[in-house]
Design an enzyme around this catalytic site. Structure first.
Site, PDB file in Angstrom:
ATOM      1  CG  HIS A  94       0.842  -0.327  -9.692  1.00 41.86           C
ATOM      2  ND1 HIS A  94      -0.524  -0.776  -9.656  1.00 41.86           N
ATOM      3  CD2 HIS A  94       0.763  -0.693  -8.680  1.00 41.86           C
ATOM      4  CE1 HIS A  94      -1.316  -1.618  -8.342  1.00 41.86           C
ATOM      5  NE2 HIS A  94       0.650  -1.098  -7.047  1.00 41.86           N
TER       6      HIS A  94
ATOM      7  CG  ASP B  63      -2.095  -1.612 -11.747  1.00 40.99           C
ATOM      8  OD1 ASP B  63      -1.681  -1.611 -12.716  1.00 40.99           O
ATOM      9  OD2 ASP B  63      -2.860  -1.163 -11.194  1.00 40.99           O
TER      10      ASP B  63
ATOM     11  CB  SER C  22      -0.251  -4.000  -5.642  1.00 38.75           C
ATOM     12  OG  SER C  22      -0.997  -2.719  -4.971  1.00 38.75           O
TER      13      SER C  22
END
Length: 429
Positions: free
Chosen positions: A77, A124, A223
């Protein structure tokens, strides 16, 4: 085509969970590595800082890790639908990177759906191609990723470390210095129960909680960064890629979610051509060639000293051995045995009769002892043998000992001519 898009959207909503969110989308929280500490220079040499630009020109921040000199690992992402990525490596302070460069090449896992990028979903995970080769050193090093044998391992209760440049508040700027925090790994069952049995908690997911503070967590801007653990062999291993947190905030005490890289080795190799998989037997096999190395060289070391030592030992007695047969010891087999043990000093020192070997010789010649009553030393049985050998007069040692000459003359008193000469010698003395 529109029907296909609708189907994809519907499939995407099947993964949607209102309780989960990307760290970048969390609201009303102090968004950063929560309750952590600033990193020291070189503490995380595998850490990457990513700044991605989307088609609209907006900039987003994420983390990543170094897999090799030309490849990096991050969350899908973070790179999905981006047009360019600026990478910083070898630093804790973003203003002083060891290397900074730009790339546009990335590969997201094929099961990750980029169309619904804003929705938390499994798989992801993504790869970044640097387009150049990093120079490894104290500040830049690759990280070993979880192997395929441990992809479903239950790490519950073990410690792990997360790191990143998460923003200091929601929507705010990122800090200049890298932060890190210790976390406690949980089982997937505990993580799934915390999120009401969400289908997002798949076998490829791994979760953490705070160790001594429930607010310890990853958050906005973290992230794609690494989650590391000390593996069974004592080496640091990346066991997760930062993916999601609770929608209600990073500090609420809910588990943080990561993606296990051990599930994707086949895909890594397909994309990069590099096999990042490994097993625990490899470190034990590594020392074998090192032990074989000295074994091959060990026979050469003793050979070199043995060659000079072996000739030196026999050479020393061989050079002095010809002197032994010149002496009257040729007739007695016992005498050559004594010089070999006592060295050539036997004939030179008068202390030879004191050695234990000398009394052995008279024991063999004991019948000759009563013939000469004047013997005061064990050398007398050897002296009568001197006149029998023609070499006796040539050795200077015979005349030097007066006692031996007198004993020899007394033993030959039977001859009148020689007795007179002996008496004359005695009178002169």
């Amino acid at each position: 085509m529109l029907g296909a898009l609708v189907i994809v959207a519907l499939v995407g909503t099947a993964f949607a969970d209102p309780n989960l969110a990307f760290p970048e989308d969390v609201r009303m929280s102090a968004s950063r590595i929560v309750s952590g500490w600033e990193a020291q220079e070189g503490q995380f040499p595998f850490q990457l800082s990513l700044r991605m630009v989307n088609p609209a020109g907006s900039v987003f921040g994420c983390g990543g890790s170094i897999l090799s000199a030309e490849w990096g690992l991050t969350a899908a992402h973070c790179t999905a639908n981006r047009v360019t990525i600026v990478i910083r490596a070898g630093t804790t302070n973003l203003t002083r990177p060891s290397e900074i460069f730009e790339t546009t090449t990335y590969f997201n896992h094929p099961l990750y759906n980029e169309i619904i990028q804003g929705t938390v979903q499994p798989h992801d995970i993504g790869l970044i191609k640097f387009g150049r080769s990093l120079t490894f050193g104290d500040l830049i090093q690759p990280i070993r990723i979880q192997n395929s044998l441990s992809m479903n391992k239950n790490y519950a209760g073990q410690l792990a470390t997360a790191s990143g440049w998460g923003a200091t508040w929601t929507g705010g700027s990122s800090p200049e210095v890298l932060n890190w925090v210790n976390l406690r790994l949980t089982s997937n069952e505990e993580c799934s129960a915390a999120y009401g049995g969400s289908a997002i908690i798949a076998p490829s997911t791994i979760c953490t909680r705070g160790v001594d503070n429930p607010t310890q967590s990853t958050c906005q801007g973290d992230s794609g960064g690494p989650l590391t653990n000390i593996d069974e062999d004592g080496l640091i291993t990346q066991v997760g890629v930062t993916s999601f947190v609770s929608y209600y905030g990073c500090h609420v005490g809910q588990p943080s979610g990561f993606i296990r890289p051990g599930h994707y080795h086949a895909w890594f190799t397909q994309v990069t051509g590099i096999d990042f998989d490994w097993d625990y037997a490899a470190p034990t096999e590594a020392p074998e060639p090192t032990t074989e190395g000295p074994e091959d060289e060990s026979p050469e070391v003793p050979d070199s000293p043995e060659v000079p030592d072996s000739p030196e030992v026999p050479d020393s007695p061989e050079e002095e051995s010809p002197e032994v047969p010149d002496s009257p010891e040729e007739e007695s087999p016992e005498v050559p045995d004594s010089p070999e043990e006592e060295s050539p000093e036997v004939p030179d020192s008068p202390e030879v009769p004191d050695s234990p070997e000398v009394p052995d010789s008279p024991e063999e010649e004991s019948p000759e002892v009563p013939d000469s009553p004047e013997d005061e030393s064990p050398e007398l049985p050897d002296s009568p043998e001197a006149p029998e050998s023609p070499e006796a007069p040539e050795s200077p040692e015979a005349p030097e000992s007066s006692e031996s000459s007198e004993s020899s003359e007394s033993s030959e008193s039977s001859q009148s001519s020689e007795s007179s000469s002996s008496e004359s010698n005695e009178s002169d003395e």
